[in-house]
Every structure is written in C-alpha cells, then in structure tokens.
Scaffold this motif. Sequence first.
Motif, PDB file in Angstrom:
ATOM      1  N   GLN A  14       5.323 -11.206 -13.250  1.00 11.99           N
ATOM      2  CA  GLN A  14       4.811 -10.558 -12.069  1.00 11.99           C
ATOM      3  C   GLN A  14       6.112 -10.482 -11.055  1.00 11.99           C
ATOM      4  OE1 GLN A  14       1.316 -10.188 -11.555  1.00 11.99           O
ATOM      5  NE2 GLN A  14       1.857  -8.580  -9.784  1.00 11.99           N
ATOM      6  N   LEU A  15       6.169  -9.181 -10.467  1.00 10.06           N
ATOM      7  CA  LEU A  15       7.383  -8.924  -9.521  1.00 10.06           C
ATOM      8  C   LEU A  15       6.748  -9.128  -8.393  1.00 10.06           C
ATOM      9  CD1 LEU A  15       8.502  -5.560 -11.203  1.00 10.06           C
ATOM     10  CD2 LEU A  15       9.809  -7.778 -11.287  1.00 10.06           C
ATOM     11  N   THR A  16       7.851  -9.611  -7.272  1.00 11.66           N
ATOM     12  CA  THR A  16       7.381  -9.768  -5.802  1.00 11.66           C
ATOM     13  C   THR A  16       7.841  -8.950  -4.796  1.00 11.66           C
ATOM     14  OG1 THR A  16       7.175 -12.295  -6.438  1.00 11.66           O
ATOM     15  CG2 THR A  16       7.596 -11.712  -4.185  1.00 11.66           C
ATOM     16  N   ALA A  62       3.148  -3.642  -2.088  1.00  6.76           N
ATOM     17  CA  ALA A  62       3.611  -3.242  -3.613  1.00  6.76           C
ATOM     18  C   ALA A  62       3.217  -4.423  -4.736  1.00  6.76           C
ATOM     19  CB  ALA A  62       4.891  -3.176  -3.463  1.00  6.76           C
ATOM     20  N   GLU A  63       3.085  -3.908  -5.789  1.00  8.55           N
ATOM     21  CA  GLU A  63       2.704  -4.813  -7.136  1.00  8.55           C
ATOM     22  C   GLU A  63       3.428  -4.097  -8.206  1.00  8.55           C
ATOM     23  OE1 GLU A  63      -1.473  -5.611  -7.677  1.00  8.55           O
ATOM     24  OE2 GLU A  63      -1.960  -5.045  -5.804  1.00  8.55           O
ATOM     25  N   PHE A  83       3.649  -0.185 -12.046  1.00  5.68           N
ATOM     26  CA  PHE A  83       3.465  -0.347 -10.423  1.00  5.68           C
ATOM     27  C   PHE A  83       2.261   0.375  -9.723  1.00  5.68           C
ATOM     28  CE2 PHE A  83       7.871   0.464 -12.140  1.00  5.68           C
ATOM     29  CZ  PHE A  83       8.488  -0.709 -11.679  1.00  5.68           C
ATOM     30  N   LYS A  84       2.098  -0.554  -8.615  1.00  9.31           N
ATOM     31  CA  LYS A  84       0.983  -0.053  -7.776  1.00  9.31           C
ATOM     32  C   LYS A  84       1.536  -0.212  -6.461  1.00  9.31           C
ATOM     33  CE  LYS A  84      -3.081  -1.646 -10.748  1.00  9.31           C
ATOM     34  NZ  LYS A  84      -4.041  -2.113 -10.646  1.00  9.31           N
ATOM     35  N   ASN A  85       1.067   0.602  -5.359  1.00  8.70           N
ATOM     36  CA  ASN A  85       1.183   0.765  -4.038  1.00  8.70           C
ATOM     37  C   ASN A  85       2.533   0.592  -3.771  1.00  8.70           C
ATOM     38  OD1 ASN A  85      -1.678   0.536  -3.724  1.00  8.70           O
ATOM     39  ND2 ASN A  85      -1.478  -1.792  -3.895  1.00  8.70           N
ATOM     40  N   LEU A  86       3.445   1.337  -4.377  1.00  6.70           N
ATOM     41  CA  LEU A  86       4.674   1.575  -4.106  1.00  6.70           C
ATOM     42  C   LEU A  86       4.682   2.595  -3.002  1.00  6.70           C
ATOM     43  CD1 LEU A  86       6.763   1.465  -7.158  1.00  6.70           C
ATOM     44  CD2 LEU A  86       6.581  -0.280  -5.228  1.00  6.70           C
ATOM     45  N   VAL A  87       5.783   3.072  -2.309  1.00  6.56           N
ATOM     46  CA  VAL A  87       5.886   4.268  -1.402  1.00  6.56           C
ATOM     47  C   VAL A  87       5.210   5.628  -2.153  1.00  6.56           C
ATOM     48  CG1 VAL A  87       6.890   5.921   0.219  1.00  6.56           C
ATOM     49  CG2 VAL A  87       7.560   3.213   0.054  1.00  6.56           C
ATOM     50  N   PRO A  88       4.226   6.201  -1.684  1.00  4.72           N
ATOM     51  CA  PRO A  88       3.804   7.473  -2.466  1.00  4.72           C
ATOM     52  C   PRO A  88       5.058   8.645  -2.680  1.00  4.72           C
ATOM     53  CG  PRO A  88       2.115   6.628  -1.076  1.00  4.72           C
ATOM     54  CD  PRO A  88       3.386   5.980  -0.557  1.00  4.72           C
ATOM     55  N   ASN A  89       4.832   9.264  -3.747  1.00  3.60           N
ATOM     56  CA  ASN A  89       5.768  10.655  -3.591  1.00  3.60           C
ATOM     57  C   ASN A  89       7.113  10.314  -3.451  1.00  3.60           C
ATOM     58  OD1 ASN A  89       3.358  12.145  -4.165  1.00  3.60           O
ATOM     59  ND2 ASN A  89       2.871  11.961  -2.031  1.00  3.60           N
ATOM     60  N   SER A  90       7.506   9.139  -4.131  1.00  2.00           N
ATOM     61  CA  SER A  90       9.200   8.953  -3.515  1.00  2.00           C
ATOM     62  C   SER A  90       9.970   8.512  -4.948  1.00  2.00           C
ATOM     63  CB  SER A  90       9.045   7.931  -2.634  1.00  2.00           C
ATOM     64  OG  SER A  90       8.397   8.061  -1.474  1.00  2.00           O
TER      65      SER A  90
END
Length: 276
Positions: free
Chosen positions: A5-7, A143-144, A162-169
Amino acid sequence: MTQFQLTPTTQGPLYPPSEIVDKNGDFVVVGNLAREDKSISWGMAIVSKNSTVPRFGEISPYLIQEELDYASEHRLTEIELFTLPLPLPLNNYPMIFAPEQCANAAQIHRQSYPLNEGYIYDYRESDGRRKLPKILLSDWLKAEGIVEISTDGFSAKFEFTFKNLVPNSLYTVMSLREKDLNPNQPTRPGPLGIPNVFITDQNGNASYYAILDNPFPKQNPTSNRIINVIVLFMSSQQSYGGAIGYFGLGGDVHAHLKLKQTDLFDSFLTQPHQGR
C-alpha cells in the motif's frame, strides 16, 4: 506476487522538507518530520521556509509552525498547494536530475506557481492546456495506490493501481535506490521503467506497470537495490526521458505517493540474466 500500500506524501528527501509549499512559501509537509529532540517521525505540518538546512547527510530540526495531524477537514481545505520557487529553497541534495537537459538548474530563478498552473516550457494559450481547479491539501490526501511486485528471479514486474490522484494530469513513477541518498557518493534517482508516465482520468484513476532487470541484487559494496517507489505529480505536465524531472524536488515534480518504509523490499532477490 506481493502487494504493498502506498501512502500520500509531499516529501522526497528530508531537505527541502517538502516538494510543495503554501501561498506564503512555507513547506506543506506530509512525511518525516525532523523535530527539536532530534527524533524523526511521520506526520503532517506547516514548516517554516526559514528553517535551517544542514549539510547533505546531516539533520537539522524543522521550524514547525503548525501541526496538522489532527487538523479539521475545513482547515485542510484552506491550504492550497504551490510549486517550490527556483532555485529550490532549503535544498542540500547535490545531484542534477536532468544532466543532459538542465545542467545549470541551480542558476535558474522562478517564482512559485499554484500547483494546478505549473510552468510549462514553450506554452501558448492557444495550445489547449487542460484547466485544473485549485489543488488543496484535503484533496491531495485522498490519493490511494497499490503496487504489486512479482519476480522470476531475474527481473521484477511492478504493477500499480491508483485512485483519487489529481484528475486529468500527468504523473511519473521513480525508483529510489539504496545509494541515492548516500552522503558520500549519491547516485541519481531514475525512472521506474521507460516510458514512466501515465495520465489520470477525470476521477483521478490510473494504472501503470514497469519491468526492470535485476532491481534487487544481493547486497554488496557495488549493489544499488531499489528500496522505494515514488509517484510524482508533474506540475509542468511534461516528461523528461531518462530523468524524473527537469529540476526535481518540488521545482516540477512533486511526490504524491510512496512507501513509508524503505525495508519492505528486503526479501526480494534477483540476479542478472545469463550472458548479460
């Protein structure tokens, strides 16, 4: 296959304290905090831009302005994130991140930019840059990411979700090796695979994989094992081939996810392919 799991983080090495600052130019640290009692512990705080920077390999306590570990959601939404100005403040890391592209990185001066409006070389308004909303600490912390690692004894495959990173980036993934932070003779951090880029969708979701030959050799005086993987938001929306960034450390790359510990890969062991 082993899963890790990444933090969420904002930090690369300890100096600069963070790869992100607030509107006042103070460091927004999500990572290891160097405290007055000389201890280092994981936490979240606003660290003064007037903190002391020691020689590379040494530690000087951060001047902590505000602890954020128990801050309210409202407080976290008040903190907008910005790039570091150039030259990088409180930086003692001696490596040049893009030696073939930007050998004079320390001589370039540039203001801090909102993280969603990072500087892009040769940019024109007519080119159609995707517009991003302000990037707030509250959103950054959502972010996850997971990485699954499998090995055949010679190479290793790293598979990310990945989930919930900065969108469209645009993001890149870097490898941290055991000698990258060696105070006597550091090595240059590099990409985890090439191409090492991915673009998130409108919800901040993405996937990525890389296959590397012999990333976990038996430890000896000449080995340089991978000890961590770091997912970097590219405020410049650019990639740099075999370099992780033009300036690194908050100038154009910003650590967003990583492993808290650097010993989690200790059980992996690879060796060179025959004849290589």
